[in-house]
Design a protein around this motif. Structure first.
Motif, PDB file in Angstrom:
ATOM      1  N   PRO A 200       0.813  -1.224   0.000  1.00 14.49           N
ATOM      2  CA  PRO A 200       0.000   0.000   0.000  1.00 14.49           C
ATOM      3  C   PRO A 200       0.844   1.270   0.000  1.00 14.49           C
ATOM      4  O   PRO A 200       0.482   2.260  -0.659  1.00 14.49           O
ATOM      5  N   ARG A 201       1.962   1.235   0.720  1.00 12.05           N
ATOM      6  CA  ARG A 201       2.836   2.412   0.747  1.00 12.05           C
ATOM      7  C   ARG A 201       3.452   2.670  -0.635  1.00 12.05           C
ATOM      8  O   ARG A 201       3.528   3.801  -1.092  1.00 12.05           O
ATOM      9  N   LEU A 202       3.919   1.599  -1.302  1.00 10.33           N
ATOM     10  CA  LEU A 202       4.510   1.751  -2.638  1.00 10.33           C
ATOM     11  C   LEU A 202       3.477   2.246  -3.662  1.00 10.33           C
ATOM     12  O   LEU A 202       3.801   3.033  -4.549  1.00 10.33           O
ATOM     13  N   ASN A 203       2.212   1.787  -3.536  1.00  9.22           N
ATOM     14  CA  ASN A 203       1.166   2.265  -4.438  1.00  9.22           C
ATOM     15  C   ASN A 203       0.939   3.781  -4.281  1.00  9.22           C
ATOM     16  O   ASN A 203       0.799   4.515  -5.284  1.00  9.22           O
ATOM     17  N   GLN A 204       0.889   4.277  -3.073  1.00 12.61           N
ATOM     18  CA  GLN A 204       0.688   5.702  -2.831  1.00 12.61           C
ATOM     19  C   GLN A 204       1.868   6.539  -3.346  1.00 12.61           C
ATOM     20  O   GLN A 204       1.672   7.606  -3.930  1.00 12.61           O
TER      21      GLN A 204
ATOM     22  N   ASP B 186      10.452   6.462  -9.646  1.00 16.04           N
ATOM     23  CA  ASP B 186      11.452   7.000  -8.710  1.00 16.04           C
ATOM     24  C   ASP B 186      10.808   7.130  -7.335  1.00 16.04           C
ATOM     25  O   ASP B 186      10.410   8.216  -6.907  1.00 16.04           O
ATOM     26  N   ILE B 187      10.673   6.013  -6.658  1.00 19.30           N
ATOM     27  CA  ILE B 187      10.056   5.982  -5.329  1.00 19.30           C
ATOM     28  C   ILE B 187      11.059   5.407  -4.324  1.00 19.30           C
ATOM     29  O   ILE B 187      11.991   4.688  -4.684  1.00 19.30           O
ATOM     30  N   ASP B 188      10.833   5.745  -3.047  1.00 20.03           N
ATOM     31  CA  ASP B 188      11.748   5.306  -1.989  1.00 20.03           C
ATOM     32  C   ASP B 188      11.477   3.856  -1.582  1.00 20.03           C
ATOM     33  O   ASP B 188      10.389   3.324  -1.769  1.00 20.03           O
ATOM     34  N   THR B 189      12.496   3.248  -0.982  1.00 15.35           N
ATOM     35  CA  THR B 189      12.380   1.886  -0.452  1.00 15.35           C
ATOM     36  C   THR B 189      11.688   1.932   0.896  1.00 15.35           C
ATOM     37  O   THR B 189      12.004   2.771   1.755  1.00 15.35           O
TER      38      THR B 189
ATOM     39  N   SER C 245      10.463  -3.866  -2.292  1.00  9.58           N
ATOM     40  CA  SER C 245      10.506  -2.525  -2.904  1.00  9.58           C
ATOM     41  C   SER C 245      11.280  -2.538  -4.218  1.00  9.58           C
ATOM     42  O   SER C 245      10.865  -1.910  -5.205  1.00  9.58           O
ATOM     43  N   ASP C 246      12.406  -3.268  -4.246  1.00  9.87           N
ATOM     44  CA  ASP C 246      13.190  -3.342  -5.481  1.00  9.87           C
ATOM     45  C   ASP C 246      12.397  -4.037  -6.601  1.00  9.87           C
ATOM     46  O   ASP C 246      12.393  -3.584  -7.754  1.00  9.87           O
ATOM     47  N   GLY C 247      11.741  -5.146  -6.265  1.00  9.72           N
ATOM     48  CA  GLY C 247      10.941  -5.844  -7.268  1.00  9.72           C
ATOM     49  C   GLY C 247       9.769  -4.966  -7.764  1.00  9.72           C
ATOM     50  O   GLY C 247       9.405  -4.990  -8.960  1.00  9.72           O
ATOM     51  N   TYR C 248       9.191  -4.218  -6.862  1.00 10.68           N
ATOM     52  CA  TYR C 248       8.077  -3.340  -7.235  1.00 10.68           C
ATOM     53  C   TYR C 248       8.550  -2.274  -8.223  1.00 10.68           C
ATOM     54  O   TYR C 248       7.886  -2.016  -9.234  1.00 10.68           O
ATOM     55  N   ARG C 249       9.693  -1.621  -7.923  1.00  9.99           N
ATOM     56  CA  ARG C 249      10.201  -0.562  -8.818  1.00  9.99           C
ATOM     57  C   ARG C 249      10.518  -1.114 -10.208  1.00  9.99           C
ATOM     58  O   ARG C 249      10.248  -0.474 -11.221  1.00  9.99           O
ATOM     59  N   GLN C 250      11.113  -2.301 -10.288  1.00 16.22           N
ATOM     60  CA  GLN C 250      11.444  -2.876 -11.600  1.00 16.22           C
ATOM     61  C   GLN C 250      10.183  -3.195 -12.415  1.00 16.22           C
ATOM     62  O   GLN C 250      10.132  -2.917 -13.619  1.00 16.22           O
ATOM     63  N   SER C 251       9.177  -3.785 -11.795  1.00 12.34           N
ATOM     64  CA  SER C 251       7.942  -4.095 -12.513  1.00 12.34           C
ATOM     65  C   SER C 251       7.212  -2.814 -12.925  1.00 12.34           C
ATOM     66  O   SER C 251       6.639  -2.740 -14.030  1.00 12.34           O
ATOM     67  N   LEU C 252       7.244  -1.794 -12.037  1.00 11.66           N
ATOM     68  CA  LEU C 252       6.599  -0.519 -12.363  1.00 11.66           C
ATOM     69  C   LEU C 252       7.270   0.153 -13.562  1.00 11.66           C
ATOM     70  O   LEU C 252       6.588   0.669 -14.456  1.00 11.66           O
ATOM     71  N   GLN C 253       8.591   0.117 -13.623  1.00  7.48           N
ATOM     72  CA  GLN C 253       9.291   0.745 -14.736  1.00  7.48           C
ATOM     73  C   GLN C 253       8.983   0.052 -16.064  1.00  7.48           C
ATOM     74  O   GLN C 253       8.832   0.711 -17.100  1.00  7.48           O
TER      75      GLN C 253
END
Length: 200
Positions: free
Chosen positions: A160-164, A173-176, A184-192
């Motif tokens: 939920p924090r990463l979605n916001q 470009d979001i924080d861990t 968090s790392d997996g989330y950023r890669q899939s988002l990009q």
């Protein structure tokens, strides 16, 4: 006696002839015989009583149709006289310019783009974003680590924090999130990867 005055008889005969002529002229009527027949005896002469009146045109001559030459002369202008010019009135000027027609464009329809599945030490992570135009309007994790109670607890707090943060940054470009580094790392890669597919 007759031979002594030969010219006397001639003079007398001439005098008698002149007397007859004078008598005939005296008896001649004052008017023309044609006028006397039309008006009768005793009618005074029209020319002597009143001045001649101009004769008015008869109705038949006034109502007669003009000849072809008269029609042509009235229809065609004379070569010596220029044809009358007709000038159209100038359009009234309006100080206010016409308003341009308003064009209404329909808003772009929302679309969803799914990113790659990224493998982490605690499990796979896959992110899907919803865009309206070029703006991210929603973000969600289709997959997150859930193999054990610890991973499920981290995912329930970090996702939920990463979605916001994604909606706030409008980028990858979001924080861990503290305590969820791998997630968090997996989330950023899939988002990009999802942003790349959307052309952003």
């Amino acid at each position: 006696m007759r031979n002594r005055h030969p010219y006397r008889r001639t003079v007398l005969a001439a005098a008698g002839t002149v007397s007859v002529i004078v008598a005939l002229l005296a008896l001649k009527p004052d008017r023309d015989p044609a006028l006397a027949r039309a008006g009768g005896p005793g009618t005074p002469s029209t020319a002597a009583v009143s001045p001649a009146q101009p004769s008015s045109p008869s109705p038949s001559s006034a109502s007669a149709k003009p000849s072809k030459s008269t029609k042509r002369a009235s229809a065609e202008p004379s070569p010596s006289q220029p044809a009358p010019r007709t000038t159209a009135p100038a359009p009234a000027r309006t100080s206010r310019a016409p308003a341009a027609p308003e064009t209404t464009t329909a808003p772009p329809a929302p679309r969803s783009v799914t990113g790659d599945t990224v493998r982490t030490e605690h499990g796979p992570v896959q992110v899907r974003i919803t865009l309206t135009g070029s703006r991210i309007t929603a973000a969600a994790a289709l997959q997150s680590p859930a193999g054990d109670p610890r991973s499920e607890q981290i995912s329930s707090t970090a996702i939920p924090r990463l979605n916001q943060d994604t909606l706030a940054a409008q980028s990858a470009d979001i924080d861990t999130v503290s305590g969820a580094t791998y997630t968090s790392d997996g989330y950023r890669q899939s988002l990009q990867s999802a942003l790349d597919r959307a052309g952003l």
